[in-house]
Design an enzyme around this catalytic site. Structure first.
Site, PDB file in Angstrom:
ATOM      1  N   SER A 266      -0.442 -40.043 -21.201  1.00  0.00           N
ATOM      2  CA  SER A 266      -1.531 -39.665 -20.301  1.00  0.00           C
ATOM      3  C   SER A 266      -1.881 -38.176 -20.440  1.00  0.00           C
ATOM      4  CB  SER A 266      -1.132 -40.044 -18.878  1.00  0.00           C
ATOM      5  OG  SER A 266      -2.272 -40.283 -18.120  1.00  0.00           O
ATOM      6  N   HIS A 407      -1.695 -48.693 -17.246  1.00  0.00           N
ATOM      7  CA  HIS A 407      -1.474 -47.313 -17.651  1.00  0.00           C
ATOM      8  C   HIS A 407       0.001 -46.963 -17.413  1.00  0.00           C
ATOM      9  CE1 HIS A 407      -2.794 -43.204 -18.359  1.00  0.00           C
ATOM     10  NE2 HIS A 407      -2.170 -42.812 -17.252  1.00  0.00           N
TER      11      HIS A 407
HETATM   12  C1  GCU Z   1      -5.738 -38.985 -14.173  1.00  0.00           C
HETATM   13  C2  GCU Z   1      -6.668 -38.315 -15.154  1.00  0.00           C
HETATM   14  C3  GCU Z   1      -6.355 -38.716 -16.595  1.00  0.00           C
HETATM   15  C4  GCU Z   1      -4.894 -38.504 -16.883  1.00  0.00           C
HETATM   16  C5  GCU Z   1      -4.049 -39.218 -15.857  1.00  0.00           C
HETATM   17  C6  GCU Z   1      -2.546 -38.992 -16.005  1.00  0.00           C
HETATM   18  O1  GCU Z   1      -5.987 -40.346 -14.144  1.00  0.00           O
HETATM   19  O2  GCU Z   1      -7.974 -38.667 -14.800  1.00  0.00           O
HETATM   20  O3  GCU Z   1      -7.129 -37.960 -17.505  1.00  0.00           O
HETATM   21  O4  GCU Z   1      -4.585 -38.928 -18.199  1.00  0.00           O
HETATM   22  O5  GCU Z   1      -4.400 -38.762 -14.577  1.00  0.00           O
HETATM   23  O6  GCU Z   1      -2.109 -37.991 -16.534  1.00  0.00           O
HETATM   24  O7  GCU Z   1      -1.793 -39.827 -15.503  1.00  0.00           O
END
Ligand code: GCU
Length: 427
Positions: A266, A407
């Protein structure tokens, strides 16, 4: 004064606001405005890149500089002497499976930065230096490991009931809360070491966090002035931390420093891509669900967009990046160029089917469009042009999978990364 009182609120709004945007974002492919990707193989003076030498000597430095100027900012070139202090060595960690070391990395000339606490697991009984995964964690070393004697991080953490963060600090109940993302026994059983650190050791992850982190400490003027276009953002600073771990690993004879794989999930997947782009000591680069600002093509306005990410998380990037909000076509880079910066090293991009916010297809396409650079080196990438079915990994030097589920980083993801690293490090 009032502004000052509002700051703690603003710090948290970024994350919550981004989450709210997930409900109203565009997820319809047919609404993507047609786009053309910037050319990888045309130099700024209009020349055509025809060989690996042209790429390495001319175009690659240009592309790297474009990412510095427009996306992540330029990493400072000087920070003085780096100190490594091995604070603990436990030769029989995880029931004898591994040696666990704790290493404190500090800067001799920057005492106002308290340094970073690295946790290193090395498989026992290997009889040769171990290849090593290097990755930052969201929750700290005590969250990665379930071993109850891992020192609890004392640094600022994002508020979280689930993770038992109280008054922005970890508690005993926070132990192991990230362990599902770091299958230690699996990694060690495959003969790999793992080095990790808490990303907040470098800088607390909120818009004002830099004032209490390395970025302020490294500024000649401390925290006095605002950031200029081209100055580094938090992602750059977190990536810097990964390179300092590589510095340490080169001094540890239990580690094969020629075989380092950088990994992140992420926002920390954006970080691992940027670390891999800047530091060729990472021989394998892995991006897990890195999404917008990471592997996903920015010109596809689907899921998270440049406008959303630069509003919610302005501190991650150099200020220039926010100028491309709703104006992506004006940006001289797109993320296929970030993938290409890894060439000729092997790179793995992973998506999850329910992670539509991160635009799985856009993540796939950046790897596909990086292929012209791998071609210059005679290296095969995906070998297909369509996104593969779920749970069917593809690719040689550019690899990809679309996992079932959300995710996250799962055991399935790690199984693929271990196979990938195994295969390439053997070559
Ligand atoms: C949020 C953000 C993402 C990121 C994510 C994370 O959702 O919008 O860009 O990748 O956090 O780091 O879990």
């Amino acid at each position: 004064m009032r502004k000052h009182l509002l700051l703690p609120l603003i710090m948290l709004l970024g994350e919550d606001w981004a989450e709210a945007q997930q409900k109203t974002a565009n997820y319809d492919e047919s609404k993507i405005v047609p786009y053309t990707l910037p050319s990888l193989l045309t130099t700024e003076s209009g020349g055509v890149v025809k060989s690996a030498v042209d790429w390495t000597q001319t175009r690659r430095p240009e592309v790297l500089a474009l990412f510095e100027q427009h996306v992540f900012g330029k990493t400072p070139s000087q920070w003085g002497k780096v100190n490594f202090e091995v604070t603990q060595t436990l030769p029989k960690a995880l029931n004898g499976k591994a040696t666990r070391k704790h290493i404190r990395i500090t800067l001799a000339e920057v005492p106002q930065w308290p340094g970073m606490e690295v946790m290193l697991y090395i498989p026992n009984g290997l009889n040769q230096p171990a290849p090593c995964f290097v990755g930052p964690s969201f929750g700290g070393n005590h969250a990665v490991s379930t071993e109850t004697d891992v020192p609890l991080s004392t640094r600022w953490m994002r508020p979280s009931k689930d993770k038992h963060i109280v008054d922005n600090r970890a508690t005993e109940a926070s132990r192991g809360n990230e362990s599902s993302r770091w299958p230690l026994e699996l990694i060690l059983d495959q003969g790999f070491a793992l080095a990790t650190y808490y990303y907040g050791d470098i800088e607390p992850d909120h818009a004002e966090g830099w004032k209490d982190g390395l970025r302020a400490a490294l500024r000649p003027d401390g925290a006095q002035t605002i950031w200029q276009d081209g100055d580094w953002g938090a992602i750059g600073a977190w990536a810097w931390g990964l390179s300092r771990i590589a510095d340490y690993l080169q001094t540890d004879t239990a580690i094969n420093a020629q075989q380092l794989a950088v990994i992140g999930h992420s926002r920390l997947g954006k970080t691992s891509l940027w670390a891999g782009a800047q530091d060729s000591r990472f021989g394998v680069v892995i991006s897990n669900n890195s999404g917008e600002g990471g592997a996903a093509l920015m010109r596809r306005n689907i899921g998270e967009t440049t406008a959303i990410i630069t509003k919610a998380f302005p501190h991650w990037f150099t200020p220039t990046y926010s100028r491309y909000a709703n104006n992506e076509a004006a940006c001289p880079i797109d993320k296929h160029m970030l993938i290409a910066l890894a060439a000729p090293r092997p790179i793995y991009i992973a998506s999850a089917v329910e992670d539509t916010w991160a635009d799985p297809k856009g993540e796939f396409l950046s790897g596909l469009n990086a292929q012209p650079v791998y071609d210059l080196f005679g290296l095969k990438g995906y070998n297909v042009t369509e996104q593969p079915p779920i749970d069917a990994p593809i690719g040689d030097f550019i690899a990809y999978h679309l996992r079932t589920g959300k995710h996250d980083v799962t055991r399935y993801d790690w199984e693929q990364y271990l196979k990938f690293a195994q295969r390439h490090f053997k070559k």
